[in-house]
Design a protein around this motif. Structure first.
Motif, short mmCIF file in Angstrom:
data_model
loop_
_atom_site.label_atom_id
_atom_site.label_comp_id
_atom_site.label_asym_id
_atom_site.label_seq_id
_atom_site.Cartn_x
_atom_site.Cartn_y
_atom_site.Cartn_z
N LEU A 81 64.52 -13.83 -1.12
CA LEU A 81 64.58 -14.45 0.20
C LEU A 81 63.31 -15.20 0.54
O LEU A 81 63.33 -16.15 1.33
CB LEU A 81 64.84 -13.38 1.27
CG LEU A 81 66.24 -12.76 1.28
CD1 LEU A 81 66.30 -11.61 2.28
CD2 LEU A 81 67.30 -13.79 1.61
N GLY A 82 62.19 -14.78 0.00
CA GLY A 82 60.94 -15.50 0.21
C GLY A 82 60.52 -15.59 1.66
O GLY A 82 59.98 -16.62 2.08
N GLY A 83 60.76 -14.54 2.43
CA GLY A 83 60.35 -14.55 3.83
C GLY A 83 61.42 -15.01 4.80
O GLY A 83 61.22 -14.96 6.01
N ALA A 84 62.57 -15.48 4.30
CA ALA A 84 63.64 -15.95 5.18
C ALA A 84 64.46 -14.80 5.77
O ALA A 84 65.32 -15.01 6.61
CB ALA A 84 64.57 -16.90 4.42
N GLY A 85 64.21 -13.60 5.33
CA GLY A 85 64.93 -12.44 5.81
C GLY A 85 64.33 -11.20 5.19
O GLY A 85 63.29 -11.28 4.52
N HIS A 86 64.96 -10.08 5.38
CA HIS A 86 64.41 -8.85 4.83
C HIS A 86 65.51 -7.83 4.60
O HIS A 86 66.41 -7.69 5.43
CB HIS A 86 63.36 -8.26 5.76
CG HIS A 86 62.46 -7.27 5.09
ND1 HIS A 86 61.36 -7.66 4.34
CD2 HIS A 86 62.50 -5.92 5.01
CE1 HIS A 86 60.76 -6.59 3.86
NE2 HIS A 86 61.43 -5.52 4.24
N ALA A 87 65.42 -7.13 3.48
CA ALA A 87 66.37 -6.07 3.15
C ALA A 87 65.64 -4.73 3.21
O ALA A 87 64.54 -4.60 2.68
CB ALA A 87 66.95 -6.28 1.75
N HIS A 88 66.26 -3.76 3.86
CA HIS A 88 65.71 -2.42 3.94
C HIS A 88 66.70 -1.44 3.32
O HIS A 88 67.91 -1.66 3.34
CB HIS A 88 65.49 -1.98 5.39
CG HIS A 88 64.49 -2.79 6.14
ND1 HIS A 88 63.14 -2.62 6.00
CD2 HIS A 88 64.66 -3.76 7.07
CE1 HIS A 88 62.50 -3.46 6.80
NE2 HIS A 88 63.40 -4.16 7.45
N THR A 89 66.18 -0.33 2.81
CA THR A 89 67.03 0.80 2.52
C THR A 89 66.99 1.72 3.73
O THR A 89 66.04 1.70 4.50
CB THR A 89 66.57 1.56 1.26
OG1 THR A 89 65.18 1.87 1.39
CG2 THR A 89 66.81 0.74 0.02
N VAL A 90 68.05 2.50 3.90
CA VAL A 90 68.18 3.37 5.06
C VAL A 90 68.31 4.82 4.61
O VAL A 90 69.08 5.12 3.70
CB VAL A 90 69.41 2.98 5.90
CG1 VAL A 90 69.62 3.95 7.06
CG2 VAL A 90 69.27 1.55 6.43
N VAL A 91 67.55 5.69 5.23
CA VAL A 91 67.66 7.13 4.98
C VAL A 91 68.38 7.73 6.18
O VAL A 91 67.82 7.84 7.26
CB VAL A 91 66.29 7.80 4.80
CG1 VAL A 91 66.47 9.30 4.55
CG2 VAL A 91 65.52 7.14 3.67
N ALA A 92 69.65 8.07 5.98
CA ALA A 92 70.44 8.65 7.07
C ALA A 92 70.21 10.15 7.14
O ALA A 92 69.73 10.77 6.18
CB ALA A 92 71.92 8.36 6.86
N GLY A 93 70.54 10.73 8.27
CA GLY A 93 70.43 12.17 8.42
C GLY A 93 71.65 12.87 7.85
O GLY A 93 72.57 12.24 7.32
N ALA A 94 71.64 14.19 7.94
CA ALA A 94 72.76 14.97 7.44
C ALA A 94 74.05 14.57 8.16
O ALA A 94 74.02 14.19 9.32
CB ALA A 94 72.49 16.46 7.64
N ALA A 95 75.16 14.65 7.46
CA ALA A 95 76.45 14.28 8.05
C ALA A 95 77.56 15.00 7.31
O ALA A 95 77.42 15.34 6.13
CB ALA A 95 76.66 12.77 7.97
N VAL A 96 78.65 15.23 8.02
CA VAL A 96 79.83 15.82 7.39
C VAL A 96 80.78 14.67 7.07
O VAL A 96 81.41 14.10 7.95
CB VAL A 96 80.52 16.84 8.31
CG1 VAL A 96 81.73 17.45 7.60
CG2 VAL A 96 79.55 17.94 8.72
#
Length: 237
Positions: A81-96
């Protein structure tokens, strides 16, 4: 993933290949994650996402490999993307969920966690709303030092994890009813599969072999949204 100009990620004739060789920051992150995955204990292998007591029971190397690939991909996308945007990973909490219930020991861990938290539990809808607030800038905090959006702060508070750890260490077949909220967990799993719905008589016989209407083809079932997309692109409705 979002663009800083507010738009989506646009493609031309096709996606360009992801950059290779890796950028220095990406390579450093990969090496760090490989080192964490190579630990001998379950907690060492899962250090990036916290030290929950059920971690040693997980198939660590498989999960670590999947997480490493996800985070490597996010870094590669950011380079592309070269600064045109950004990708993140997400750490979710516990879930059923249907997926989480297949993870070894997660039923016990989640049941204990819910017993500890009570009304402080955050379900999948709560976490989705939290994520939306982070992405729109209406809520914080921002990404952590590994560029992950953390939705598990409510779960990973030291006092919460200390209480969970204490219950985990003392619970057994005789004390599980008081130490873990197993009734709540059973109800949550039932909801996933349509059981224990108020007003439904599960004792009534139901026909399970129903012939498909002879004059209806599966391809004729098209949602309104799909029909609009097809019409706009000149495709078949």
């Amino acid at each position: 993933m979002k663009r800083r100009d507010g738009g989506g990620v646009r493609g031309g004739s096709g996606p360009a290949p992801l950059p290779t060789p890796r950028a220095p920051a990406e390579a450093a992150g990969s090496a760090r994650h490989r080192q964490q995955c190579a630990g001998t204990s379950g907690e060492d292998r899962h250090r990036p996402v916290g030290r929950r007591p059920h971690r040693p029971h997980l198939p660590g190397r498989t999960i670590c490999a999947a997480k490493q690939d996800l985070e490597d991909t996010a870094r590669a996308i950011n380079t592309r993307l070269g600064g045109a945007g950004h990708a993140h990973t997400v750490v979710a909490g516990a879930a059923v969920t249907q997926a989480s219930t297949a993870i070894p020991s997660i039923a016990l861990y989640t049941s204990i966690l819910h017993r500890v938290l009570g009304d402080g539990w955050q379900g999948t809808v709560d976490q989705a709303a939290d994520l939306w607030g982070r992405l729109t800038g209406d809520a914080g905090p921002g990404p952590d030092d590994e560029d992950r959006i953390r939705l598990d702060g409510w779960e990973m508070k030291p006092d919460v994890q200390a209480a969970v750890r204490a219950a985990w260490d003392r619970v057994d077949a005789e004390t599980i009813a008081s130490g873990a909220d197993t009734g709540w967990f059973r109800d949550e799993v039932g909801r996933l599969y349509g059981w224990d719905v108020p007003g439904v008589d599960y004792g009534v016989a139901a026909e399970t072999t129903v012939p498909w209407p002879a004059d209806v083809r599966p391809t004729t079932f098209t949602s309104a949204a799909t029909a609009r997309v097809n019409a706009a692109s000149g495709g078949a409705a």
